[in-house]
Design an enzyme around this catalytic site. Structure first.
Site, PDB file in Angstrom:
ATOM      1  N   ASN A 189    -122.277  -2.261  36.743  1.00 25.47           N
ATOM      2  CA  ASN A 189    -123.041  -1.784  35.593  1.00 25.47           C
ATOM      3  C   ASN A 189    -122.329  -1.963  34.262  1.00 25.47           C
ATOM      4  OD1 ASN A 189    -123.521   0.607  37.977  1.00 25.47           O
ATOM      5  ND2 ASN A 189    -125.239  -0.663  37.343  1.00 25.47           N
ATOM      6  N   VAL A 216    -121.569  -1.066  28.635  1.00 28.22           N
ATOM      7  CA  VAL A 216    -122.011  -0.253  29.766  1.00 28.22           C
ATOM      8  C   VAL A 216    -123.535  -0.246  29.754  1.00 28.22           C
ATOM      9  CG1 VAL A 216    -122.054   2.099  30.713  1.00 28.22           C
ATOM     10  CG2 VAL A 216    -119.953   1.193  29.703  1.00 28.22           C
ATOM     11  N   CYS A 217    -124.126  -0.376  30.922  1.00 32.31           N
ATOM     12  CA  CYS A 217    -125.583  -0.343  31.053  1.00 32.31           C
ATOM     13  C   CYS A 217    -126.107   0.923  30.366  1.00 32.31           C
ATOM     14  CB  CYS A 217    -125.971  -0.360  32.529  1.00 32.31           C
ATOM     15  SG  CYS A 217    -127.731  -0.376  32.805  1.00 32.31           S
ATOM     16  N   LEU A 218    -126.855   0.751  29.291  1.00 33.78           N
ATOM     17  CA  LEU A 218    -127.312   1.892  28.508  1.00 33.78           C
ATOM     18  C   LEU A 218    -128.210   2.829  29.299  1.00 33.78           C
ATOM     19  CD1 LEU A 218    -127.977   0.289  25.017  1.00 33.78           C
ATOM     20  CD2 LEU A 218    -126.091   1.735  25.714  1.00 33.78           C
TER      21      LEU A 218
END
Length: 183
Positions: free
Chosen positions: A76, A84-86
């Site tokens: 992620n 970072v994957c929101l």
């Protein structure tokens, strides 16, 4: 309720007063770096990352943007940008949370429980689903290669003070000779 700028200031001060090292990027309080250690019980344990935090104007009503500066191997987290994957933060974000929550809850949970079904790093996600032990070995390799204190500029300062001490100690050549002959 207090204004977003007061809240931002309060949360940042709370983070600075905690055990996290915070380094401001500019004069404003919207962008800064935080030193983050991999959580115990994970293959990231022992790793140290410099994490860039950007607070939106609507903070705390909108979640902060988080990105790893040094490389991390994680499904992620985008390997190239460190983003970072929101969705990970946005899905659970609430104005009730603060910056300390990001570093004590969100990021440790992200590293302990990756979500390979919504990857930013497809290779890491595929390896994790195919062979968990090989994935953990790769994570540890990345920690060794990219997530040591010197990778975030920590040890270089300590080394220079150590070098100064050793130079001071070597001023007396008698002590140096005795030290070498002892073993």
């Amino acid at each position: 309720m207090s204004s977003p700028s007061k809240r931002r200031e309060m949360d940042l001060m709370k983070l600075m007063m905690s055990d996290y090292k915070v380094e401001m990027i500019n004069d404003g309080m919207q962008e800064f770096y935080v030193q983050f250690h991999g959580p115990n019980g994970s293959p990231y344990h022992g790793g140290v990352w410099k994490v860039r935090v950007e607070l939106p104007d609507a903070y705390p009503y909108k979640s902060p943007s988080i990105g790893f500066v040094n490389k991390i191997y994680h499904p992620n987290v985008d390997e190239m940008s460190g983003s970072v994957c929101l969705d990970v933060i946005n899905q659970t974000w609430s104005p009730m949370f603060d910056l300390v929550n990001v570093f004590e809850v969100f990021l440790p949970q992200l590293l302990l429980y990756p979500n390979p079904s919504d990857p930013l790093n497809g290779e890491a996600a595929a390896l994790m689903m195919r062979d968990r032990s090989a994935y953990e070995i790769r994570v540890k390799e990345y920690c060794e290669k990219y997530a040591k204190p010197e990778d975030i500029g920590e040890v270089t300062e300590e080394k220079s003070s150590d070098e100064e001490m050793s130079e001071d100690e070597s001023d007396s050549s008698d002590e140096q000779v005795v030290g070498k002959a002892d073993p």
